[in-house]
Write a protein that holds these residues in place. Structure first.
Motif, mmCIF file in Angstrom:
data_model
loop_
_atom_site.group_PDB
_atom_site.id
_atom_site.type_symbol
_atom_site.label_atom_id
_atom_site.label_comp_id
_atom_site.label_asym_id
_atom_site.label_seq_id
_atom_site.Cartn_x
_atom_site.Cartn_y
_atom_site.Cartn_z
ATOM 1 N N ALA A 59 9.982 -1.732 -13.898
ATOM 2 C CA ALA A 59 11.169 -1.946 -14.727
ATOM 3 C C ALA A 59 11.743 -3.364 -14.618
ATOM 4 O O ALA A 59 12.644 -3.727 -15.372
ATOM 5 C CB ALA A 59 12.236 -0.924 -14.350
ATOM 6 N N MET A 60 11.231 -4.172 -13.718
ATOM 7 C CA MET A 60 11.778 -5.513 -13.493
ATOM 8 C C MET A 60 11.396 -6.481 -14.596
ATOM 9 O O MET A 60 10.305 -6.401 -15.160
ATOM 10 C CB MET A 60 11.259 -6.081 -12.163
ATOM 11 C CG MET A 60 11.770 -5.404 -10.950
ATOM 12 S SD MET A 60 10.987 -6.154 -9.473
ATOM 13 C CE MET A 60 11.651 -5.116 -8.207
ATOM 14 N N ASP A 61 12.300 -7.464 -14.858
ATOM 15 C CA ASP A 61 11.934 -8.565 -15.745
ATOM 16 C C ASP A 61 11.161 -9.598 -14.923
ATOM 17 O O ASP A 61 11.007 -9.450 -13.714
ATOM 18 C CB ASP A 61 13.157 -9.158 -16.449
ATOM 19 C CG ASP A 61 14.139 -9.868 -15.512
ATOM 20 O OD1 ASP A 61 13.734 -10.361 -14.437
ATOM 21 O OD2 ASP A 61 15.326 -9.960 -15.866
ATOM 22 N N SER A 111 0.821 -1.199 0.000
ATOM 23 C CA SER A 111 0.000 0.000 0.000
ATOM 24 C C SER A 111 0.863 1.261 0.000
ATOM 25 O O SER A 111 1.833 1.359 0.758
ATOM 26 C CB SER A 111 -0.914 0.024 1.222
ATOM 27 O OG SER A 111 -1.623 1.239 1.292
ATOM 28 N N ALA A 112 0.475 2.219 -0.836
ATOM 29 C CA ALA A 112 1.141 3.519 -0.857
ATOM 30 C C ALA A 112 0.551 4.441 0.204
ATOM 31 O O ALA A 112 1.036 5.549 0.401
ATOM 32 C CB ALA A 112 0.993 4.148 -2.245
ATOM 33 N N TYR A 123 9.344 -12.286 -9.712
ATOM 34 C CA TYR A 123 9.139 -13.449 -8.855
ATOM 35 C C TYR A 123 9.888 -13.271 -7.540
ATOM 36 O O TYR A 123 9.357 -13.523 -6.462
ATOM 37 C CB TYR A 123 9.618 -14.740 -9.518
ATOM 38 C CG TYR A 123 8.838 -15.191 -10.721
ATOM 39 C CD1 TYR A 123 7.483 -14.921 -10.861
ATOM 40 C CD2 TYR A 123 9.464 -15.915 -11.732
ATOM 41 C CE1 TYR A 123 6.778 -15.359 -11.973
ATOM 42 C CE2 TYR A 123 8.763 -16.356 -12.840
ATOM 43 C CZ TYR A 123 7.427 -16.066 -12.962
ATOM 44 O OH TYR A 123 6.740 -16.508 -14.058
ATOM 45 N N GLU A 124 11.143 -12.836 -7.642
ATOM 46 C CA GLU A 124 11.949 -12.635 -6.441
ATOM 47 C C GLU A 124 11.377 -11.513 -5.571
ATOM 48 O O GLU A 124 11.400 -11.593 -4.353
ATOM 49 C CB GLU A 124 13.406 -12.347 -6.805
ATOM 50 C CG GLU A 124 14.152 -13.572 -7.257
ATOM 51 C CD GLU A 124 14.151 -14.705 -6.233
ATOM 52 O OE1 GLU A 124 14.298 -14.435 -5.019
ATOM 53 O OE2 GLU A 124 13.982 -15.866 -6.641
ATOM 54 N N PHE A 125 10.830 -10.483 -6.211
ATOM 55 C CA PHE A 125 10.186 -9.402 -5.470
ATOM 56 C C PHE A 125 8.994 -9.937 -4.687
ATOM 57 O O PHE A 125 8.834 -9.655 -3.503
ATOM 58 C CB PHE A 125 9.752 -8.297 -6.433
ATOM 59 C CG PHE A 125 8.915 -7.233 -5.783
ATOM 60 C CD1 PHE A 125 9.502 -6.222 -5.056
ATOM 61 C CD2 PHE A 125 7.530 -7.263 -5.901
ATOM 62 C CE1 PHE A 125 8.724 -5.251 -4.439
ATOM 63 C CE2 PHE A 125 6.751 -6.296 -5.298
ATOM 64 C CZ PHE A 125 7.346 -5.286 -4.557
ATOM 65 N N GLU A 128 5.803 5.249 -4.536
ATOM 66 C CA GLU A 128 5.893 5.400 -5.994
ATOM 67 C C GLU A 128 7.259 5.002 -6.544
ATOM 68 O O GLU A 128 7.351 4.434 -7.633
ATOM 69 C CB GLU A 128 5.557 6.835 -6.396
ATOM 70 C CG GLU A 128 4.079 7.144 -6.317
ATOM 71 C CD GLU A 128 3.745 8.541 -6.820
ATOM 72 O OE1 GLU A 128 4.424 9.027 -7.741
ATOM 73 O OE2 GLU A 128 2.788 9.117 -6.288
ATOM 74 N N ALA A 129 8.322 5.301 -5.793
ATOM 75 C CA ALA A 129 9.671 4.923 -6.245
ATOM 76 C C ALA A 129 9.783 3.402 -6.352
ATOM 77 O O ALA A 129 10.338 2.870 -7.325
ATOM 78 C CB ALA A 129 10.722 5.473 -5.282
ATOM 79 N N GLU A 130 9.240 2.680 -5.369
ATOM 80 C CA GLU A 130 9.257 1.211 -5.420
ATOM 81 C C GLU A 130 8.387 0.698 -6.560
ATOM 82 O O GLU A 130 8.732 -0.286 -7.216
ATOM 83 C CB GLU A 130 8.786 0.641 -4.081
ATOM 84 C CG GLU A 130 9.783 0.862 -2.957
ATOM 85 C CD GLU A 130 9.252 0.427 -1.616
ATOM 86 O OE1 GLU A 130 9.873 -0.458 -1.002
ATOM 87 O OE2 GLU A 130 8.213 0.978 -1.199
ATOM 88 N N GLN A 131 7.272 1.360 -6.807
ATOM 89 C CA GLN A 131 6.413 0.978 -7.928
ATOM 90 C C GLN A 131 7.154 1.140 -9.251
ATOM 91 O O GLN A 131 7.068 0.267 -10.123
ATOM 92 C CB GLN A 131 5.140 1.817 -7.930
ATOM 93 C CG GLN A 131 4.199 1.500 -6.800
ATOM 94 C CD GLN A 131 2.984 2.416 -6.778
ATOM 95 O OE1 GLN A 131 2.562 2.921 -7.792
ATOM 96 N NE2 GLN A 131 2.429 2.620 -5.585
ATOM 97 N N SER A 132 7.897 2.207 -9.404
ATOM 98 C CA SER A 132 8.677 2.436 -10.633
ATOM 99 C C SER A 132 9.744 1.362 -10.800
ATOM 100 O O SER A 132 9.957 0.865 -11.916
ATOM 101 C CB SER A 132 9.330 3.815 -10.600
ATOM 102 O OG SER A 132 8.345 4.814 -10.601
#
Length: 143
Positions: free
Chosen positions: A40-42, A7-8, A47-49, A32-36
């Motif tokens: 950008a993740m593959d 949650s933001a 999955y690791e996130f 928002e920074a974490e959302q960005s």
């Protein structure tokens, strides 16, 4: 059941225990920074996130209830080693009249659900193997 939500709207993690529903709801801040970074993740980084967020949730849940995070994290490790696939034996049947063993295995990924059929002779030598059902990865499709 352990719910891990992002949650933001919060600054620090929250933990809610529901005795009635036998659930623990963990909410973790996600700005928002974490959302960005997430966008950008593959796929493997995602999955690791997901696993990292679940693991963080397990340790937070352990504060209010003994959930044994080490055991759950061990299951994550098996999931990683299996290529982020969930596979399980659905049904195994010996049919003596035909001299065969029939095995149904399920394979579940982020992209698909497959029901695999393997036919073996009575000495466990493979006769045939193939996919007999293939669909999108959602319970409503493969139920």
């Amino acid at each position: 059941m352990i719910y891990v939500l992002l949650s933001a709207k919060i600054i620090k993690p929250t933990i809610k225990l529901s005795e009635c529903f036998k659930t623990i709801e963990i909410t973790i801040p996600f700005d928002e920074a974490e959302q960005s970074r997430y966008i950008a993740m593959d796929i493997e980084e995602r999955y690791e996130f997901y696993l990292a967020m679940l693991e963080k949730g397990y340790y937070l849940a352990n504060i209010v209830c003994d959930v044994k995070p080490e055991i759950l994290i061990g299951l994550h490790e098996k999931f990683r080693q299996g290529g982020y696939r969930n596979e399980w034996l659905f049904k195994k049947k010996r049919i003596k009249e035909y001299g065969i063993n029939v095995v149904l295995d399920c394979v579940f990924t982020s992209f698909e659900f497959k029901l695999m059929l393997t036919v073996l002779d009575l000495k466990k030598n493979p006769i045939a193997k193939g996919c007999i059902y293939h669909t999108y990865p959602d319970y409503t499709f493969f139920y």
